[in-house]
Write a protein that holds these residues in place. Structure first.
Motif, PDB file in Angstrom:
ATOM      1  N   ASP A 366       0.796  -1.210   0.038  1.00  0.00           N
ATOM      2  CA  ASP A 366      -0.086  -0.043  -0.117  1.00  0.00           C
ATOM      3  C   ASP A 366       0.652   1.314   0.183  1.00  0.00           C
ATOM      4  O   ASP A 366       0.392   2.322  -0.636  1.00  0.00           O
ATOM      5  N   THR A 370       0.815   5.209  -2.383  1.00  0.00           N
ATOM      6  CA  THR A 370       0.309   6.630  -1.779  1.00  0.00           C
ATOM      7  C   THR A 370       0.615   7.967  -2.753  1.00  0.00           C
ATOM      8  O   THR A 370      -0.067   8.675  -3.025  1.00  0.00           O
ATOM      9  N   TYR A 393      -0.351   2.965   4.399  1.00  0.00           N
ATOM     10  CA  TYR A 393      -0.027   3.488   3.353  1.00  0.00           C
ATOM     11  C   TYR A 393       1.088   4.741   3.614  1.00  0.00           C
ATOM     12  O   TYR A 393       1.371   5.631   3.074  1.00  0.00           O
TER      13      TYR A 393
END
Length: 588
Positions: A366, A370, A393
């Motif tokens: 993840d 971002t 993130y």
């Protein structure tokens, strides 16, 4: 098939009259009708020009095919059902501007449209055009608040173990070669023998129970695969056979899972690859093919979830609703927020709209998405002022970088210290050491100072490694709480990141931060809505088509939310049980 750009025709008069008669008074009009009336033509054929040629027989308008695809995702229809709806449903014909007697199109047109758009990389066109139209209406804007979350997506192929993968890869190559050049296959292999082993899918029968038998079968699959590749790449074979995709997939699967050696006496030795250090090593998960029918699908793991497929990232707005000036509700008519909203109040229907959708391989962390998400939002002129994310993130480096690049404040808890000491909760973690960047010293809880301060680069990022002396760590009475080696080493971030990390960790413990971060929890409802529309199971094979499907699903969800906004349907953000309503009523 070629494309000739044209504007959407006005709705047929007979259909418009029928719609007006059927949906008069307070009866809300169908979604397709409201989209046409309120948004008008928000897609244009020119936006799909690169996916279609300029010669050949004119085909259906690609912008209207995109609308059909969005409605298809909204109602979760198959291609045949969607094509039939175009022919029979007057609300769809109203949206598309079709006359009552229009014959529509064959259902295969939808598949061809998806393939062309996905291959041309135009899957984001529909969502971008919708957001542009909504931005002009003031429903989405730059500098607001947005939130992001991810979920797993199961590929539209069977999950195979390594034994089944090897056998199915050989079978897929044989099927492709037989379909392309049956005479060549009949001359180069023993058809009855291969048909006995590869005539049915590997998942249609149970493999041997014995590990030894399974190992023998794995080597047999590899031997057949290598023999088939030698025949295909032979000088007497047609060169175009090597360009068949299934042949290249077989070659890659064999390279990733086996080693093959030809000894000096001409003997072939084939071994399965195993993990290092015992074996020859396996490729990293993001490179390893998991299915011969979907080379983009990867095995992923997230907490307790383990799946074969992709990962979906969804970003939506989460701005505060307009202030409500409605009077408190009377006793017995209490709503979840304690007010009786008037017909013109936007607060109970204010929509949270999806601004970005990204589909990736299951192995992509993840944190790598971002900056990608923020860059795409900036490209759409919709960068958020505050972006709410979970710890997967975030990192201190991302917090600093995104604020510097786009002025975006990333809101969320940073990942906790993952060292063995911090995880055990019974030792000296990095937070227990005193770091002074000015004097370049690190002091341990026992008062000893690090012997070395070494700036370096780790995994492409700047870092500092502080190393304590073995003479200090060896006789230390607290050594068991600190390290299992002869001395302790600490990896520290640069001073600017360390300052940002310390400030973020301090803020996480405050009540205002926790109250603000509670806004991110609403994205779980969006993921639930996406799941209800099939987001967690890929409808098509391959990442490009899965990505297109997710984008059009996001358009469908946005239209559903807009419909609730247009009709004043409460979103019921805070569901209240009958017992809770009674309690509120008594309290009032």
């Amino acid at each position: 098939m070629c494309m000739q750009p044209a504007a959407w025709p006005e709705p047929d008069r007979l259909i418009a009259a029928a719609i007006a008669a059927k949906y008069s008074g307070k009866r809300p009009r169908p979604l397709a009708v409201q989209v046409r009336d309120r948004l008008g033509q928000w897609l244009e054929d020119e936006q799909f020009a690169s996916a279609f040629g300029d010669r050949g027989r004119p085909g259906w308008s690609p912008s209207r095919l995109a609308l059909v695809t969005i409605l298809q995702r909204e109602e979760n229809l198959a291609d045949r059902a969607a094509a039939e709806a175009v022919r029979t449903r007057i609300d769809w014909q109203y949206l598309l501007g079709l006359p009552l007697d229009d014959p529509g199109f064959d259902h295969t047109v939808l598949s061809e449209f998806r393939n062309r758009v996905a291959d041309a990389g135009l899957e984001q066109v529909a969502l971008d055009a919708l957001l542009t139209r909504l931005a002009a209406s003031g429903l989405v804007r730059a500098g607001g608040k947005q939130r992001t979350d991810s979920t797993h997506v199961i590929a539209a192929v069977a999950a195979l173990n390594r034994l089944e993968l090897a056998g199915e890869s050989v079978r897929a190559a044989l099927e492709a070669l037989t379909a392309a050049h049956p005479d060549w296959v009949a001359q180069r292999i023993c058809v009855p023998d291969f048909a006995r082993r590869y005539g049915t899918p590997m998942t249609s029968w149970r493999p041997p129970v014995s590990q030894a038998r399974r190992d023998e079968l794995a080597i047999a699959y590899a031997r057949d695969g290598y023999a088939l590749l030698e025949a295909v790449y032979g000088s007497s074979s047609p060169g175009w056979l090597r360009e068949i995709p299934a042949v290249d997939v077989l070659r890659r699967v064999l390279v990733q899972n086996y080693t093959r050696i030809i000894t000096e006496d001409g003997r072939e030795v084939i071994r399965r690859r195993e993990k290092e250090p015992e074996g020859d090593g396996l490729p990293h998960g993001h490179r390893r093919i998991a299915s011969p029918y979907d080379t983009d699908a990867r095995w992923g793991v997230k907490r307790e979830e383990f799946w074969l497929g992709y990962k979906l990232h969804v970003t939506e707005t989460c701005d505060d609703a307009p202030p409500c000036t409605c009077a408190p509700a009377a006793a017995g008519r209490v709503r979840g927020d304690g007010r009786e909203h008037g017909g013109g109040c936007e607060q109970p229907t204010f929509p949270n709209l999806i601004t970005h959708v990204a589909s990736t391989e299951a192995t992509v962390p993840d944190s790598q998405m971002t900056s990608v998400i923020d860059d795409d939002l900036a490209r759409k002129n919709l960068p958020p002022g505050r972006h709410y994310l979970d710890s997967g993130y975030l990192s201190a480096a991302l917090v600093v970088a995104e604020h510097a690049r786009h002025g975006i404040a990333l809101i969320g808890p940073l990942l906790a210290d993952t060292s063995a000491q911090a995880r055990a909760g019974n030792g000296y973690a990095r937070a227990d050491f005193t770091v002074n960047y000015g004097t370049k010293t690190v002091t341990c809880p026992q008062g000893k100072t690090a012997a070395a301060w070494s700036p370096c680069t780790q995994h492409g990022k700047d870092a500092i490694v502080a190393t304590f002396s073995a003479a200090d760590c060896g006789p230390c009475p607290a050594r068991a709480l600190c390290t299992t080696g002869s001395r302790r080493q600490l990896t520290l971030p640069p001073p600017d990141l360390a300052e940002a990390q310390a400030a973020a960790r301090a803020a996480e413990k405050t009540i205002p931060f926790q109250a603000d971060y509670a806004r991110r929890a609403g994205v779980e409802g969006t993921m639930h809505q996406a799941t209800a529309h099939g987001a967690r199971r890929a409808r098509y094979r391959g990442l490009p088509r899965t990505r297109l499907d997710h984008v059009y699903m996001a358009c469908a969800l946005n239209l559903l939310r807009l419909e609730a906004y247009w009709t004043g349907t409460p979103l019921d953000r805070q569901r209240t049980s009958h017992l809770a309503r009674l309690e509120l009523s008594l309290a009032a």
